[in-house]
Each structure stands twice: as C-alpha cells, then as structure tokens.
Design an enzyme around this catalytic site. Structure first.
Site, PDB file in Angstrom:
ATOM      1  N   SER A 203      22.557 -42.489  28.005  1.00  0.00           N
ATOM      2  CA  SER A 203      21.962 -41.430  28.820  1.00  0.00           C
ATOM      3  C   SER A 203      22.985 -40.566  29.539  1.00  0.00           C
ATOM      4  O   SER A 203      22.702 -39.416  29.840  1.00  0.00           O
ATOM      5  CB  SER A 203      20.991 -42.047  29.833  1.00  0.00           C
ATOM      6  OG  SER A 203      21.637 -43.024  30.624  1.00  0.00           O
ATOM      7  N   HIS A 231      16.064 -41.378  25.423  1.00  0.00           N
ATOM      8  CA  HIS A 231      16.568 -40.045  25.075  1.00  0.00           C
ATOM      9  C   HIS A 231      16.583 -39.807  23.572  1.00  0.00           C
ATOM     10  O   HIS A 231      17.087 -38.778  23.117  1.00  0.00           O
ATOM     11  CB  HIS A 231      17.979 -39.835  25.635  1.00  0.00           C
ATOM     12  CG  HIS A 231      18.022 -39.837  27.126  1.00  0.00           C
ATOM     13  ND1 HIS A 231      17.757 -38.720  27.895  1.00  0.00           N
ATOM     14  CD2 HIS A 231      18.270 -40.837  28.010  1.00  0.00           C
ATOM     15  CE1 HIS A 231      17.860 -39.023  29.166  1.00  0.00           C
ATOM     16  NE2 HIS A 231      18.173 -40.305  29.267  1.00  0.00           N
ATOM     17  N   LYS A 262      10.397 -37.851  29.108  1.00  0.00           N
ATOM     18  CA  LYS A 262      11.541 -36.984  28.803  1.00  0.00           C
ATOM     19  C   LYS A 262      11.098 -35.961  27.762  1.00  0.00           C
ATOM     20  O   LYS A 262      10.327 -35.071  28.085  1.00  0.00           O
ATOM     21  CB  LYS A 262      12.739 -37.841  28.436  1.00  0.00           C
ATOM     22  CG  LYS A 262      13.264 -38.534  29.718  1.00  0.00           C
ATOM     23  CD  LYS A 262      14.283 -39.609  29.530  1.00  0.00           C
ATOM     24  CE  LYS A 262      14.727 -40.111  30.908  1.00  0.00           C
ATOM     25  NZ  LYS A 262      15.280 -41.459  30.879  1.00  0.00           N
TER      26      LYS A 262
HETATM   27  C1  LIG Z   1      15.262 -42.473  31.917  1.00  0.00           C
HETATM   28  C2  LIG Z   1      15.625 -43.747  31.276  1.00  0.00           C
HETATM   29  C3  LIG Z   1      14.869 -44.900  31.476  1.00  0.00           C
HETATM   30  C4  LIG Z   1      13.752 -44.952  32.488  1.00  0.00           C
HETATM   31  O1  LIG Z   1      12.626 -44.275  32.019  1.00  0.00           O
HETATM   32  P1  LIG Z   1      11.569 -43.769  33.084  1.00  0.00           P
HETATM   33  O2  LIG Z   1      10.347 -43.552  32.306  1.00  0.00           O
HETATM   34  O3  LIG Z   1      12.145 -42.522  33.665  1.00  0.00           O
HETATM   35  O4  LIG Z   1      11.432 -44.854  34.102  1.00  0.00           O
HETATM   36  C5  LIG Z   1      15.177 -46.035  30.771  1.00  0.00           C
HETATM   37  N1  LIG Z   1      16.226 -46.050  29.917  1.00  0.00           N
HETATM   38  C6  LIG Z   1      16.995 -44.972  29.702  1.00  0.00           C
HETATM   39  C7  LIG Z   1      18.120 -45.050  28.746  1.00  0.00           C
HETATM   40  C8  LIG Z   1      16.731 -43.788  30.387  1.00  0.00           C
HETATM   41  O5  LIG Z   1      17.511 -42.730  30.215  1.00  0.00           O
END
Ligand SMILES: *Cc1c(COP(=O)(O)O)cnc(C)c1O
Length: 410
Positions: A203, A231, A262
């Site tokens: 990320s 992602h 996302k």
């Molecule tokens: C954003 C993210 C999460 C958390 O997801 P949310 O739905 O925002 O809680 C978990 N793992 C990775 C790699 C992320 O980038």
C-alpha cells in the site's frame, strides 16, 4: 454522596490532581510526536474528494485518493445506494448471525465469487465491515498459538495487528524475498498450520507480491497464502478482478481478501475462499460475529461497482493508461504495475517540506511517515486514478521533478 463536606473536598482535589497528571502525561506524549515530525491532523473536505480536494476554502488537484476508478461519486453507485436505502432502510439492524443478513448481502457475496473466481463451485465469499476487520478475522480464525504466520516485512498494519491478535508465532520475511521466505518456512516444519500473509499491492510502495512463487513455496510446505487485495481489487488482473483472479483456474492454497472502499468506491471488505474457510470465519471470527452487519447503501453501491466492472473494462483500461502516463512522466519504469507511486525523501522533515512545496503549487500529495513506513523511509505517496486528465498528470510530475530530492525515487 453522603460523605461529609471535608471528605468530598478531598475527593474533588484528588480527582482534579489525577486529571492534571493525566493531561500532563498526554501533552508530553503529543509533544514527542510533534518533535519527531510525526504530527497528524485531520483535513476537513468541504466537497467530495475526487480528482480535486477542497479544504480550508481552497481546491487542490488530488493525488492521494484510493478511489482509483472514480466510482465513489459515480451516478450509478449513488442511484444503487439510494434505491437500496429506500428498499432496505439505513441500517442492517443487527449482526449477520442475529437477523442482519440481508438478501442484498447474499447477492453481493455471490457477485464477488463470480467476479473473483468465475463462480467456481466450492468457493464462497463473506463480507466484512472493513478491510481491517477482514484481516483481523482471517488471522484470528485461522491461526492460534500452535501455528506459524509468515508475514512480509512491508505488510499493512491490519495484517500485523491480526498476526499479533492471533497469538501465532509470527515470522517476518524480507519484503518480497521468496528465498528468505522459503528458508524460514523450512525452519518451521513442525507447526500445525502455516500461513503466508502478504499485501497483493503494497500500500505504501506500490509494488506487487510475487504470488505464483509464494504459492509454490506454500504448496511445497503444505502452507496457505492469505492475499490482501485492498489495492489490487479493481486495479490488477483481467477487468480489475485482482492478482488472485489470474490463478483461479486451479485449486491453489489461496485465500483472497479485498476491500470495497478503495477502487470499488464504497465501504466494507470481503474474503473469497474455499467454503470451509468461510464456514470457519462465520463460526469463529470475532470481528465478524460481534459487529452489526454492513448497511444496505454501501452493499448496494459495491454490488453496482462489481456489475460495472463485469460489464466493461473501460474504467480499468483508463486507469492503466493513466498509470503508464504517470510512470513515464515521473521516470518510473513504464511497466510500473500500480497506481501507487512512492517518492522517497527519507526524513519526516524533508517529506513535509516536499508536501508543502506541492501544496503551494496546487497539488495535494500526502506525505507518509513512521509508523506507517519504517523510520528513514518517509515519502510522498502519489496515487493516480482513471479520472485524472493528461494535463493534471503532466503538471504534478513537473512539480515533483523540480523538488529538491535527497533520495532516488524508487
Ligand atoms: C486500506 C487497507 C486495508 C484496510 O481496509 P479498510 O477497508 O480501509 O479497513 C487493509 N489492507 C491494506 C493493504 C490496505 O491498504
């Protein structure tokens, strides 16, 4: 209450002293955070953050969003969320296991199994209220003190917290280093269960897990791979089906988690896995069991997003084109795989100065500092979306190239 006057004065004095002590302690902790250049504060968006970000009465071109396909404000998702609210109400009313499992949840879970593994029999999907919940659930349901979890050094905080909460032995392997992983797995043959956990797209670094090699290591050792596609969902693979989708043909020891908040423009998360894994999550995962189910509006918006990606690859192709444009403009390899571009500055102070310089030129590119990244690895994390124009990409790349840079960009 019935205490005498002097007693109650004394109690009041004690309480006010305790409060002062606590306040002084917390202020000292905050001061240490500030002195380290790690101060964090909230920026209030005065309009939906899209390719522009309106805050403090000014509008910036936004290169920090994870809304990679521009779906969070798409009319089709908004209409779906509105219709679902009209039909199902605003809340799910209870946890999934009480009376909160709506037909809408089942529709979305079925759509996700189709999207991720082509509806393969023996596979199911399960929704979670966030990626954070999903990762805590996976790790705590699948691993305990008898097990070993092998975790990439750059994994997301939610995977790290899941590892800790599971009470398993946690073995961190060097980032994307399959040889290091293989050696570490070999040293833990005796474990009851072995689980390799990794971000699919890292990320804060934007690089991609070497999934086929991880699966080979796992298969040779009788281990499982849990892949976090936060992602990668909507970004990688055919039509945005993710990194795991390319491997869906065969029965691999693979559990895929993805998020809806996302690229899919909504909120929530899911796990797609063989049915036994899903049954275990339903029966054991505390962050699934002890929380109110996902509300109708985000479930319906996510379902609409999955439908859109299933109908057409127009959006994922537009994103890909912008990734290539941004990579070329920033001097990354033109084959750079993801919309996340790390631009390393090293110190917190240099990163904040770079962020400020871009801010003054009208670009919002967020600086990332410890503990999100290791000390000395502070950076700008620039993200591009399908909705950016060529001119916006060229302009921000130009502004970044003109920054004083103590460290190379990759
Ligand atoms: C954003 C993210 C999460 C958390 O997801 P949310 O739905 O925002 O809680 C978990 N793992 C990775 C790699 C992320 O980038």
């Amino acid at each position: 209450m019935a205490a005498g006057c002097s007693n109650s004065d004394k109690a009041l004095e004690d309480r006010s002293m305790a409060l002062t002590t606590l306040q002084n302690e917390l202020m000292a902790e905050l001061e240490a955070i500030r002195a380290a250049g790690r101060w964090r504060e909230l920026r209030l968006a005065q309009a939906p953050p899209t390719v522009t970000f309106l805050h403090s009465g000014r509008r910036w071109v936004n290169f920090s969003s994870n809304d990679y396909l521009g779906l969070a404000t798409h009319p089709r998702l908004i209409a779906a969320a509105q219709a679902a609210t009209a039909r199902w109400g605003t809340g799910a009313t209870a946890s999934r296991l009480i009376c909160g499992t709506l037909a809408l949840h089942a529709d979305l879970e079925a759509a996700l199994v189709n999207f991720k593994v082509g509806g393969r029999s023996g596979y199911r999907a399960l929704l979670f209220n966030s990626g954070y919940h999903a990762n805590l659930s996976l790790l705590t349901a699948l691993a305990d003190a008898r097990d070993v979890v092998f975790s990439d050094a750059l994994n997301h905080a939610s995977l790290i917290d899941g590892c800790r909460l599971s009470r398993a032995t946690v073995v961190v392997y060097r980032h994307n280093d399959v040889d290091d992983l293989r050696a570490k797995v070999a040293a833990h043959r005796q474990a009851r269960r072995k689980l390799i956990v990794t971000d699919a797209v890292f990320s804060m670094d934007g690089d991609v897990a070497r999934l086929s090699e991880l699966l080979e290591v796992a298969e040779a050792a009788g281990a499982w791979v849990a892949l976090d596609e936060a992602h990668a969902t909507g970004v990688l693979g055919p039509g945005g089906r993710g990194l795991a989708a390319t491997l869906a043909q065969d029965d691999r020891p693979l559990i895929a988690m993805g998020t809806l908040g996302k690229a899919l423009g909504s909120f929530g998360a899911f796990v797609v896995a063989p049915s036994v894994v899903i049954e275990l999550l339903i029966n054991r995962a505390r962050p699934f069991i002890f929380t109110t189910a996902l509300p109708p509006a985000p479930a319906a918006a996510a379902l609409e997003a999955v439908r859109m990606l299933t109908e057409s690859d127009e959006l994922t192709r537009a994103l890909r084109a912008n990734i290539v444009r941004m990579a070329t403009a920033l001097g990354f390899e033109p084959t750079w795989p993801t919309p996340i571009f790390p631009i390393l500055f090293g110190t917190e102070q240099a990163t904040l100065a770079a962020m400020q310089a871009l801010d003054e030129r009208g670009f919002y590119v967020v600086g990332i500092r410890p503990p999100t990244v290791p000390p000395g690895a502070s950076r700008l994390r620039l993200t591009v979306t399908a909705a950016h124009t060529e001119a916006q990409i060229a302009a921000v790349a130009d502004a970044i190239q003109s920054l004083p840079r103590p460290a190379p960009s990759q």
